[in-house]
Motif scaffolding. Structure first.
Motif, PDB file in Angstrom:
ATOM      1  N   CYS A  24       0.865  -1.187   0.000  1.00  0.00           N
ATOM      2  CA  CYS A  24       0.000   0.000   0.000  1.00  0.00           C
ATOM      3  C   CYS A  24       0.899   1.233   0.000  1.00  0.00           C
ATOM      4  O   CYS A  24       1.633   1.480   0.960  1.00  0.00           O
ATOM      5  CB  CYS A  24      -0.904  -0.018   1.229  1.00  0.00           C
ATOM      6  N   GLY A  25       0.840   1.993  -1.103  1.00  0.00           N
ATOM      7  CA  GLY A  25       1.697   3.175  -1.250  1.00  0.00           C
ATOM      8  C   GLY A  25       2.697   2.965  -2.364  1.00  0.00           C
ATOM      9  O   GLY A  25       3.512   2.045  -2.310  1.00  0.00           O
ATOM     10  N   ALA A  26       2.604   3.796  -3.418  1.00  0.00           N
ATOM     11  CA  ALA A  26       3.479   3.621  -4.591  1.00  0.00           C
ATOM     12  C   ALA A  26       4.425   4.803  -4.726  1.00  0.00           C
ATOM     13  O   ALA A  26       4.534   5.411  -5.787  1.00  0.00           O
ATOM     14  CB  ALA A  26       2.631   3.459  -5.850  1.00  0.00           C
ATOM     15  N   SER A  27       5.092   5.141  -3.624  1.00  0.00           N
ATOM     16  CA  SER A  27       6.135   6.162  -3.713  1.00  0.00           C
ATOM     17  C   SER A  27       7.465   5.457  -3.422  1.00  0.00           C
ATOM     18  O   SER A  27       7.634   4.282  -3.751  1.00  0.00           O
ATOM     19  CB  SER A  27       5.809   7.299  -2.745  1.00  0.00           C
ATOM     20  N   PHE A  28       8.393   6.166  -2.810  1.00  0.00           N
ATOM     21  CA  PHE A  28       9.744   5.610  -2.667  1.00  0.00           C
ATOM     22  C   PHE A  28       9.766   4.269  -1.918  1.00  0.00           C
ATOM     23  O   PHE A  28      10.347   3.292  -2.392  1.00  0.00           O
ATOM     24  CB  PHE A  28      10.639   6.633  -1.958  1.00  0.00           C
ATOM     25  N   GLY A  29       9.157   4.247  -0.736  1.00  0.00           N
ATOM     26  CA  GLY A  29       9.208   3.039   0.082  1.00  0.00           C
ATOM     27  C   GLY A  29       8.524   1.863  -0.595  1.00  0.00           C
ATOM     28  O   GLY A  29       9.098   0.781  -0.739  1.00  0.00           O
ATOM     29  N   SER A 199      16.431  26.107  -1.071  1.00  0.00           N
ATOM     30  CA  SER A 199      16.164  26.313  -2.493  1.00  0.00           C
ATOM     31  C   SER A 199      16.955  25.253  -3.245  1.00  0.00           C
ATOM     32  O   SER A 199      18.186  25.213  -3.187  1.00  0.00           O
ATOM     33  CB  SER A 199      16.603  27.711  -2.940  1.00  0.00           C
ATOM     34  N   PHE A 200      16.214  24.351  -3.900  1.00  0.00           N
ATOM     35  CA  PHE A 200      16.829  23.261  -4.664  1.00  0.00           C
ATOM     36  C   PHE A 200      16.527  23.510  -6.147  1.00  0.00           C
ATOM     37  O   PHE A 200      15.385  23.302  -6.591  1.00  0.00           O
ATOM     38  CB  PHE A 200      16.233  21.897  -4.275  1.00  0.00           C
ATOM     39  N   PRO A 201      17.497  23.961  -6.930  1.00  0.00           N
ATOM     40  CA  PRO A 201      17.243  24.099  -8.373  1.00  0.00           C
ATOM     41  C   PRO A 201      17.119  22.725  -9.038  1.00  0.00           C
ATOM     42  O   PRO A 201      17.784  21.766  -8.635  1.00  0.00           O
ATOM     43  CB  PRO A 201      18.497  24.826  -8.881  1.00  0.00           C
ATOM     44  N   TYR A 237       2.190  24.826  -4.983  1.00  0.00           N
ATOM     45  CA  TYR A 237       2.516  24.431  -3.603  1.00  0.00           C
ATOM     46  C   TYR A 237       2.551  22.906  -3.465  1.00  0.00           C
ATOM     47  O   TYR A 237       1.780  22.191  -4.116  1.00  0.00           O
ATOM     48  CB  TYR A 237       1.469  24.968  -2.642  1.00  0.00           C
ATOM     49  N   GLN A 238       3.390  22.451  -2.586  1.00  0.00           N
ATOM     50  CA  GLN A 238       3.456  21.037  -2.237  1.00  0.00           C
ATOM     51  C   GLN A 238       3.893  20.966  -0.778  1.00  0.00           C
ATOM     52  O   GLN A 238       4.884  21.586  -0.390  1.00  0.00           O
ATOM     53  CB  GLN A 238       4.482  20.358  -3.151  1.00  0.00           C
ATOM     54  N   GLY A 239       3.152  20.272   0.062  1.00  0.00           N
ATOM     55  CA  GLY A 239       3.556  20.219   1.468  1.00  0.00           C
ATOM     56  C   GLY A 239       3.024  18.988   2.160  1.00  0.00           C
ATOM     57  O   GLY A 239       2.124  18.316   1.657  1.00  0.00           O
ATOM     58  N   PHE A 256       6.042  -1.958   7.967  1.00  0.00           N
ATOM     59  CA  PHE A 256       5.935  -0.512   7.712  1.00  0.00           C
ATOM     60  C   PHE A 256       7.277  -0.013   7.188  1.00  0.00           C
ATOM     61  O   PHE A 256       8.334  -0.418   7.698  1.00  0.00           O
ATOM     62  CB  PHE A 256       5.572   0.227   9.008  1.00  0.00           C
ATOM     63  N   VAL A 257       7.217   0.904   6.220  1.00  0.00           N
ATOM     64  CA  VAL A 257       8.466   1.364   5.616  1.00  0.00           C
ATOM     65  C   VAL A 257       8.335   2.830   5.196  1.00  0.00           C
ATOM     66  O   VAL A 257       7.238   3.299   4.868  1.00  0.00           O
ATOM     67  CB  VAL A 257       8.838   0.461   4.405  1.00  0.00           C
ATOM     68  N   GLY A 258       9.456   3.539   5.218  1.00  0.00           N
ATOM     69  CA  GLY A 258       9.437   4.955   4.847  1.00  0.00           C
ATOM     70  C   GLY A 258       8.813   5.785   5.960  1.00  0.00           C
ATOM     71  O   GLY A 258       8.915   5.454   7.148  1.00  0.00           O
TER      72      GLY A 258
HETATM   73  C1  LIG Z   1       8.009  19.930   1.369  1.00  0.00           C
HETATM   74  C2  LIG Z   1       8.821  18.684   1.527  1.00  0.00           C
HETATM   75  C3  LIG Z   1      10.034  18.570   0.870  1.00  0.00           C
HETATM   76  C4  LIG Z   1      10.813  17.426   1.057  1.00  0.00           C
HETATM   77  N1  LIG Z   1      12.008  17.321   0.384  1.00  0.00           N
HETATM   78  C5  LIG Z   1      12.776  16.219   0.509  1.00  0.00           C
HETATM   79  C6  LIG Z   1      13.980  16.088  -0.224  1.00  0.00           C
HETATM   80  O1  LIG Z   1      14.361  16.951  -1.034  1.00  0.00           O
HETATM   81  N2  LIG Z   1      14.727  14.966  -0.037  1.00  0.00           N
HETATM   82  C7  LIG Z   1      14.324  13.969   0.818  1.00  0.00           C
HETATM   83  O2  LIG Z   1      15.046  12.972   0.951  1.00  0.00           O
HETATM   84  N3  LIG Z   1      13.160  14.052   1.507  1.00  0.00           N
HETATM   85  C8  LIG Z   1      12.372  15.142   1.365  1.00  0.00           C
HETATM   86  N4  LIG Z   1      11.177  15.226   2.036  1.00  0.00           N
HETATM   87  C9  LIG Z   1      10.719  14.066   2.841  1.00  0.00           C
HETATM   88  C10 LIG Z   1      10.169  12.991   1.869  1.00  0.00           C
HETATM   89  O3  LIG Z   1       9.197  13.569   1.030  1.00  0.00           O
HETATM   90  C11 LIG Z   1       9.519  11.805   2.588  1.00  0.00           C
HETATM   91  O4  LIG Z   1      10.285  11.394   3.677  1.00  0.00           O
HETATM   92  C12 LIG Z   1       9.359  10.659   1.570  1.00  0.00           C
HETATM   93  O5  LIG Z   1       8.490  11.070   0.537  1.00  0.00           O
HETATM   94  C13 LIG Z   1       8.864   9.395   2.234  1.00  0.00           C
HETATM   95  O6  LIG Z   1       8.612   8.431   1.248  1.00  0.00           O
HETATM   96  P1  LIG Z   1       7.458   7.331   1.456  1.00  0.00           P
HETATM   97  O7  LIG Z   1       7.500   6.442   0.274  1.00  0.00           O
HETATM   98  O8  LIG Z   1       7.570   6.747   2.807  1.00  0.00           O
HETATM   99  O9  LIG Z   1       6.092   8.174   1.526  1.00  0.00           O
HETATM  100  P2  LIG Z   1       5.454   9.179   0.504  1.00  0.00           P
HETATM  101  O10 LIG Z   1       6.448   9.665  -0.489  1.00  0.00           O
HETATM  102  O11 LIG Z   1       4.724  10.202   1.328  1.00  0.00           O
HETATM  103  O12 LIG Z   1       4.391   8.305  -0.283  1.00  0.00           O
HETATM  104  C14 LIG Z   1       3.220   7.824   0.285  1.00  0.00           C
HETATM  105  C15 LIG Z   1       2.370   7.295  -0.859  1.00  0.00           C
HETATM  106  O13 LIG Z   1       1.173   6.758  -0.298  1.00  0.00           O
HETATM  107  C16 LIG Z   1       0.055   7.271  -1.003  1.00  0.00           C
HETATM  108  N5  LIG Z   1      -1.054   7.315  -0.046  1.00  0.00           N
HETATM  109  C17 LIG Z   1      -1.116   8.006   1.112  1.00  0.00           C
HETATM  110  N6  LIG Z   1      -2.272   7.746   1.747  1.00  0.00           N
HETATM  111  C18 LIG Z   1      -2.951   6.877   0.965  1.00  0.00           C
HETATM  112  C19 LIG Z   1      -4.180   6.182   1.100  1.00  0.00           C
HETATM  113  N7  LIG Z   1      -4.982   6.352   2.168  1.00  0.00           N
HETATM  114  N8  LIG Z   1      -4.545   5.310   0.146  1.00  0.00           N
HETATM  115  C20 LIG Z   1      -3.747   5.110  -0.947  1.00  0.00           C
HETATM  116  N9  LIG Z   1      -2.571   5.722  -1.120  1.00  0.00           N
HETATM  117  C21 LIG Z   1      -2.182   6.586  -0.169  1.00  0.00           C
HETATM  118  C22 LIG Z   1       0.476   8.633  -1.499  1.00  0.00           C
HETATM  119  O14 LIG Z   1      -0.282   9.019  -2.639  1.00  0.00           O
HETATM  120  C23 LIG Z   1       1.956   8.392  -1.834  1.00  0.00           C
HETATM  121  O15 LIG Z   1       2.138   7.954  -3.149  1.00  0.00           O
HETATM  122  C24 LIG Z   1      10.364  16.368   1.899  1.00  0.00           C
HETATM  123  C25 LIG Z   1       9.127  16.468   2.534  1.00  0.00           C
HETATM  124  C26 LIG Z   1       8.359  17.614   2.345  1.00  0.00           C
HETATM  125  C27 LIG Z   1       7.019  17.700   3.029  1.00  0.00           C
END
Ligand SMILES: Cc1cc2nc3c(=O)[nH]c(=O)nc-3n(C[C@H](O)[C@H](O)[C@H](O)COP(=O)(O)OP(=O)(O)OC[C@H]3O[C@@H](n4cnc5c(N)ncnc54)[C@H](O)[C@@H]3O)c2cc1C
Length: 387
Positions: A24-29, A199-201, A237-239, A256-258
């Motif tokens: 569950c979750g298709a980002s980095f972790g 600021s990250f270009p 914006y992104q936060g 649990f991961v990430g």
């Molecule tokens: C403004 C900002 C800037 C950052 N910049 C950096 C940086 O430059 N370098 C760095 O190393 N870290 C940075 N971080 C931290 C980094 O973004 C996180 O630590 C990282 O994204 C964690 O990865 P993850 O795969 O655990 O979770 P996430 O990247 O948060 O991915 C979670 C995934 O789960 C999905 N999801 C969430 N809830 C649900 C749900 N209920 N059902 C289905 N899908 C769901 C989301 O769509 C997402 O794809 C930053 C954070 C912020 C807020």
């Protein structure tokens, strides 16, 4: 309001069935876990509320060696050999012993996903009952479940602690068009009391933001201020919230991961490479289970032990995170200037990279030990206050 590409209407058909591994979750972790299961013969299903790579979750800055280790160079936008730190009393330029790069989120996620052989479905995960994961499209069952859903830890047992009580920082950034040559950080209370700006270009785009270690402090106004000071528009914006303390890596048989396991590094809020690193580790343990080389309990216990081996480093970084806002700005400026010595820089950044080193991708199991000797300039930091 940006239109998200998530499947809607007729395309959002009911979902049900079984998988061997449900990520569950298709980002980095989550994608790092899926990659490790390629060719295992298991039916691996990845779920996310958005399409792969659709919604950027960070400024996307990472040590370049991680992009190389995972063969993700296609996503690289810009590389930096130096880090520039601004404080009210010092502007310091550090030559880095290893480079840092910004990347394109969508390209990285798509390429990482393509390295696995998992299926993917868009669905919002709402909860879990035993081996059943509940989504807005229906229920799915799997004996192996991974929560890579970010800080909300949706599949955790019991009530989740919410901000501002949780150990969370908060970050917000804007993405105006523009160019720059420097990777820049601001440690300046006129922007944020406890935290930093950046600021990250990224080759035609700037990622300008503010992170606060204190979840009660708001970050929108200082983000707009920093963008304005850099003559950039506060647009796109992104936060999000950012965990700064480790959480249980295994609960009720779920891995649990990430961010969901608190793997984001305190102080720097670098959470991408820890999510990839622990994702690789968890993926390997799940692979051992599906290939019959380990029982579920044994493999998940090994993953929990691997996570625990990093506690010293995360705790040390949290202490520095808590200490820095308490330092008088002049002392901070002097401290940062004293770190310019080559030996100190190499030591500090070398140990920092070691915490989640990309050599894990090649199969090497990291042997983490507390650094034996810190240079004298840094030794005082290790005894900062606890929180
Ligand atoms: C403004 C900002 C800037 C950052 N910049 C950096 C940086 O430059 N370098 C760095 O190393 N870290 C940075 N971080 C931290 C980094 O973004 C996180 O630590 C990282 O994204 C964690 O990865 P993850 O795969 O655990 O979770 P996430 O990247 O948060 O991915 C979670 C995934 O789960 C999905 N999801 C969430 N809830 C649900 C749900 N209920 N059902 C289905 N899908 C769901 C989301 O769509 C997402 O794809 C930053 C954070 C912020 C807020």
């Amino acid at each position: 309001m940006p239109l998200r590409a998530t499947k809607r209407g007729a395309a959002r058909t009911p979902l049900s069935g079984d998988a061997d591994v449900l990520i569950c979750g298709a980002s980095f972790g989550g994608l790092a876990v899926a990659r490790e299961l390629r060719g295992s013969g298991a039916r691996v299903l990845v779920l996310d509320r958005y399409d792969v790579g659709e919604r950027q979750t960070s400024a996307c800055g990472i040590p370049t060696s991680w992009l190389d280790a995972l063969d993700l160079r296609r996503s690289l936008r810009q590389t930096f050999d130096e880090l520039v730190v601004h404080t009210p009393h010092a502007d310091v330029r550090y030559p880095l012993p290893w480079s840092f790069s910004t990347f394109d989120y969508r390209t990285l996620c798509e390429d990482l996903y393509a390295q696995g052989d998992a299926e993917f479905e868009t669905a919002t995960v709402t909860g879990r009952a035993g081996e059943t994961v509940v989504t807005d499209r229906g229920e799915l069952r799997a004996p192996l479940i991974v929560d890579a859903l970010g800080w909300r830890r949706v599949l955790g047992a019991g009530a989740n602690v919410q901000p501002p009580e949780a150990f969370l920082s908060r970050g917000l950034e804007v993405h105006p068009g523009g160019t720059g040559d420097d990777l820049e950080i601001w440690i300046d209370r006129s922007y944020i009391r406890a935290g930093y700006g950046w600021s990250f270009p990224a080759d035609g785009e700037l990622r300008i933001g503010i992170g606060s270690f204190d979840p009660r402090d708001h970050v929108r106004e200082p983000t707009v201020q920093l963008a304005s000071d850099l003559d950039a528009d506060a647009v796109r914006y992104q936060g999000n919230w950012i965990p700064h303390k480790l959480r249980p890596p295994v609960q009720d048989g779920v891995g649990f991961v990430g961010d969901s396991a608190g793997h984001c590094l305190p102080l720097t809020a670098e959470g991408i490479r820890p999510a990839l690193y622990f994702g690789v580790a968890l993926g390997r343990e799940l692979r051992a289970i599906v290939e019959g080389r380990a029982t579920r309990n044994a493999a998940l216990a090994r993953y929990a032990g691997f996570h625990a081996a990093h506690l010293w480093h995360f705790t040390w970084m949290l202490r520095v995170q808590n200490l820095i806002p308490r330092l008088p700005p002049r002392l901070l400026g002097a401290g940062l200037r004293s770190m310019r010595a080559r030996g100190v820089l190499d030591w500090a950044f070398g140990h920092y990279l070691e915490i989640c080193h990309p050599r894990i991708v090649a199969g090497e199991t990291p042997t983490l030990t507390a650094p034996a000797r810190a240079p004298a300039e840094l030794s005082g930091l290790a005894s900062g206050p606890r929180r």
